[in-house]
Design an enzyme around this catalytic site. Structure first.
Site, short mmCIF file in Angstrom:
data_model
loop_
_atom_site.label_atom_id
_atom_site.label_comp_id
_atom_site.label_asym_id
_atom_site.label_seq_id
_atom_site.Cartn_x
_atom_site.Cartn_y
_atom_site.Cartn_z
N TRP A 7 11.06 36.32 -7.65
CA TRP A 7 9.75 35.65 -7.85
C TRP A 7 8.64 36.29 -7.02
O TRP A 7 7.49 35.88 -7.14
CB TRP A 7 9.87 34.16 -7.52
CG TRP A 7 10.57 33.38 -8.59
CD1 TRP A 7 11.00 33.83 -9.79
CD2 TRP A 7 10.91 31.98 -8.55
NE1 TRP A 7 11.58 32.82 -10.52
CE2 TRP A 7 11.55 31.67 -9.77
CE3 TRP A 7 10.76 30.97 -7.60
CZ2 TRP A 7 12.01 30.38 -10.08
CZ3 TRP A 7 11.22 29.69 -7.89
CH2 TRP A 7 11.83 29.40 -9.12
N LYS A 8 8.97 37.23 -6.15
CA LYS A 8 7.95 37.88 -5.31
C LYS A 8 7.10 36.81 -4.62
O LYS A 8 7.63 35.78 -4.23
CB LYS A 8 7.12 38.84 -6.17
CG LYS A 8 8.02 39.77 -7.01
CD LYS A 8 7.31 40.91 -7.65
CE LYS A 8 8.33 41.76 -8.40
NZ LYS A 8 7.79 43.01 -8.87
N GLY A 156 6.69 46.13 -13.01
CA GLY A 156 5.41 45.45 -13.21
C GLY A 156 4.43 46.24 -14.07
O GLY A 156 3.26 45.90 -14.15
N SER A 186 10.31 45.61 -15.53
CA SER A 186 9.72 45.13 -16.79
C SER A 186 10.75 44.62 -17.79
O SER A 186 10.58 44.76 -19.00
CB SER A 186 8.85 46.22 -17.42
OG SER A 186 7.78 46.58 -16.56
N GLY A 207 11.50 40.41 -12.59
CA GLY A 207 10.32 39.97 -11.84
C GLY A 207 9.46 39.06 -12.69
O GLY A 207 9.72 37.87 -12.85
P1 PGA Z 1 9.17 43.28 -13.00
O1 PGA Z 1 9.70 43.33 -11.49
O2 PGA Z 1 10.27 42.69 -13.84
O3 PGA Z 1 7.94 42.41 -12.95
O4 PGA Z 1 8.87 44.70 -13.41
C1 PGA Z 1 11.03 43.65 -11.18
C2 PGA Z 1 11.20 43.73 -9.69
O5 PGA Z 1 10.27 44.20 -9.00
O6 PGA Z 1 12.25 43.31 -9.14
#
Ligand code: PGA
Length: 226
Positions: A7-8, A156, A186, A207
């Site tokens: 979830w960052k 991302g 992604s 993410g």
């Molecule tokens: P993302 O991020 O799916 O938004 O590309 C993946 C991650 O950084 O673990």
């Protein structure tokens, strides 16, 4: 299959509670949720497997802003991500500090998802295998350590590695280690099926698409062998 949600720096405690009250993943897939530190306690209450997004290598000390393995264990957290490319890029995380964090977490009984992956420039200049060999080689060997292959150019950006690129990199990593290897970058409900069907892909680290309960649940469903 292991499907992990990174979830960052998203979701407050109330948003975490709302997600987990609705979240009903299918049986037969290992699901891990990695919320920010402030939401870990609330997330643990859901009974799901919860990992932190980072962990320090000491159990206590003068390390302002850091969280130790012992603190996570007491909270009921089951593991941690280490070495995410955003930590390496914005917070000067290195192969050495990533390894130290992984070793301390494993010694405390935690699981670890250790991230590796090349930048676009490294891929374009033929350095991918060398970078992966260095990053994987720095990590400890342990049955509770999972490697996440996250090509930096795919995080991302909406630029997902194709299933063939992913399979090739995972097979290379598996030639270096016995660890399970999951893919990140992604991943979404549209591309997850193709990626997860590759022989060397043991799951995904998701993410952006993990922030929405319906899209993350859809990805979890795609991890179940048909
Ligand atoms: P993302 O991020 O799916 O938004 O590309 C993946 C991650 O950084 O673990």
């Amino acid at each position: 299959m292991l499907i992990a949600a990174n979830w960052k720096m998203f979701k407050t405690q109330s948003e975490t509670r709302a997600f987990l009250e609705r979240f009903d993943p299918p049986e037969g897939v290992d699901v891990v949720i990695c919320p920010p530190y402030t939401s870990l306690g609330v997330a643990v209450e859901s009974g799901r497997t919860i990992y932190a997004q980072n962990v320090h290598w000491q159990n206590e000390g003068a390390y302002t802003g850091e969280i130790s393995p012992a603190m996570l264990v007491e909270l009921g957290v089951a593991g941690s991500i280490v070495g995410h490319s955003e930590r390496r890029e914005y917070f000067d995380e290195t192969d050495e500090t990533t390894a130290e964090r992984a070793e301390a977490a494993l010694a405390a009984g935690l699981g670890v998802i250790a991230c590796v992956g090349e930048t676009e420039e490294q891929r374009d200049t033929g350095m991918m295998e060398g970078v992966l060999r260095r990053q994987v080689g720095a990590l400890p060997r342990h049955d509770r350590l999972v490697i996440a292959y996250e090509p930096v150019w795919a995080i991302g950006t909406g630029k997902t590695a194709t299933p063939a690129i992913c399979q090739h990199a995972h097979a290379f990593i598996k030639s270096l280690t016995d660890a399970r290897v999951i893919y990140g970058g992604s991943v979404n409900p549209e591309n997850a099926g193709g990626l997860l069907s590759q022989a060397a892909v043991d799951g995904a680290l998701v993410g952006g698409a993990s922030l929405d309960v319906d899209s993350f649940t859809a990805i979890c469903r795609l991890a179940i062998p048909s």
